[in-house]
Scaffold this active site. Sequence first.
Site, PDB file in Angstrom:
ATOM      1  N   TYR A 135      -5.112 -32.512 -17.840  1.00 55.77           N
ATOM      2  CA  TYR A 135      -6.733 -31.896 -17.656  1.00 55.77           C
ATOM      3  C   TYR A 135      -7.440 -32.804 -16.676  1.00 55.77           C
ATOM      4  O   TYR A 135      -8.254 -32.372 -15.777  1.00 55.77           O
ATOM      5  CB  TYR A 135      -7.382 -31.838 -18.719  1.00 55.77           C
ATOM      6  CG  TYR A 135      -8.664 -30.937 -18.938  1.00 55.77           C
ATOM      7  CD1 TYR A 135      -8.231 -29.441 -18.744  1.00 55.77           C
ATOM      8  CD2 TYR A 135      -9.760 -31.224 -19.118  1.00 55.77           C
ATOM      9  CE1 TYR A 135      -9.152 -28.571 -18.432  1.00 55.77           C
ATOM     10  CE2 TYR A 135     -10.759 -30.217 -19.102  1.00 55.77           C
ATOM     11  CZ  TYR A 135     -10.418 -28.926 -18.822  1.00 55.77           C
ATOM     12  OH  TYR A 135     -11.519 -27.882 -18.924  1.00 55.77           O
TER      13      TYR A 135
ATOM     14  N   LYS B 250     -16.211 -31.787 -17.703  1.00 52.26           N
ATOM     15  CA  LYS B 250     -16.442 -31.122 -18.849  1.00 52.26           C
ATOM     16  C   LYS B 250     -17.514 -31.796 -19.912  1.00 52.26           C
ATOM     17  O   LYS B 250     -18.565 -31.626 -20.731  1.00 52.26           O
ATOM     18  CB  LYS B 250     -15.429 -30.616 -19.605  1.00 52.26           C
ATOM     19  CG  LYS B 250     -14.677 -29.400 -18.897  1.00 52.26           C
ATOM     20  CD  LYS B 250     -15.417 -28.173 -18.742  1.00 52.26           C
ATOM     21  CE  LYS B 250     -14.813 -27.026 -18.418  1.00 52.26           C
ATOM     22  NZ  LYS B 250     -15.481 -25.766 -18.105  1.00 52.26           N
TER      23      LYS B 250
END
Length: 270
Positions: free
Chosen positions: A167, A174
């Site tokens: 990720y 995020k």
Amino acid sequence: MTNATHAPGTNWSLDMNGKKGLVIGIANEHSLAWAAARNCHAAGAELAVTYLNDKARPHVEPLAQSIDAPILAPCDVSRDGQLEAVFERITSTWGRLDFLVHAIAWAPAADLHGRLVDSSATGFAQAMQISCHSFIRMAKLAEPLMARGGSLTTLSFLGAEKVVDHYNLMGPVKAALEASVRYLAHELGPKGIRVNAISAGAIKTRAASGIEHFDELIRETEAKSPLRRTVTADEVGRAALLLVSDHTTAITGEILHVDAGFHVDGMIFH
Ligand code: NAD
């Protein structure tokens, strides 16, 4: 007995009639934004939707027509004035807004596919601008249109809280988005504006195809989540509908996991 504290005859259906909402992030029929839009429309809401650019328009326009969206506008948040123009259309068409769903994320592939430690300042800033600060800009533009209160919802992922392999730089981006949800909830709460995020499980979409080894994440979720499956876009769309509806009027600053429970597990060996 359920609902014992509620008056008999209360209508518990999720009625969005009369509500006006903006959904940003539809690329195609697999988009989480589309799942949110079609569920909100099915519940009676009237929607404004956007497409990224001329290349995306043919994929989004038929979807917008299928939900009778009165506003369809281009919106690339990195292009000066486009987001503002969307809100000008909303102001002239409706004069108010009840909710918005922000479901966009982007990072340059070279930065997304490398280690965070190797990410470029420019790539990190672009990812932050498009995937996080755009939500803050939308909150600012929505605020004057939400004099009667409103609901802002964005989309996040477990990589904000925990390290999720591959990720990479989207994790800290995020994390900033989730922190922004809390600060915006704090700042806009006195005006009756609620701000929440859905932390969605892994779902195959165009954005997900940019994450390396995404199929492994799906397999991990199927093997290890408490419900032993992945989630569907529709399940995320229904959660978005719930968060923008009057069923959740006391919920703000929340990160709602819609991930078959994947986030609860630590090191579990099946
Ligand atoms: P998607 O590809 O369907 O949607 C991503 C959207 O971002 C597209 O519509 C794209 O046009 C838009 N976008 C990218 N750059 C933009 C820009 N400069 N201006 C405006 N829009 C821009 O993929 P998706 O999975 O539906 O992604 C929606 C959101 O859900 C993203 O925030 C993503 O991080 C989040 N999310 C996805 C998953 C998943 O597994 N698919 C899981 C958790 C969270």
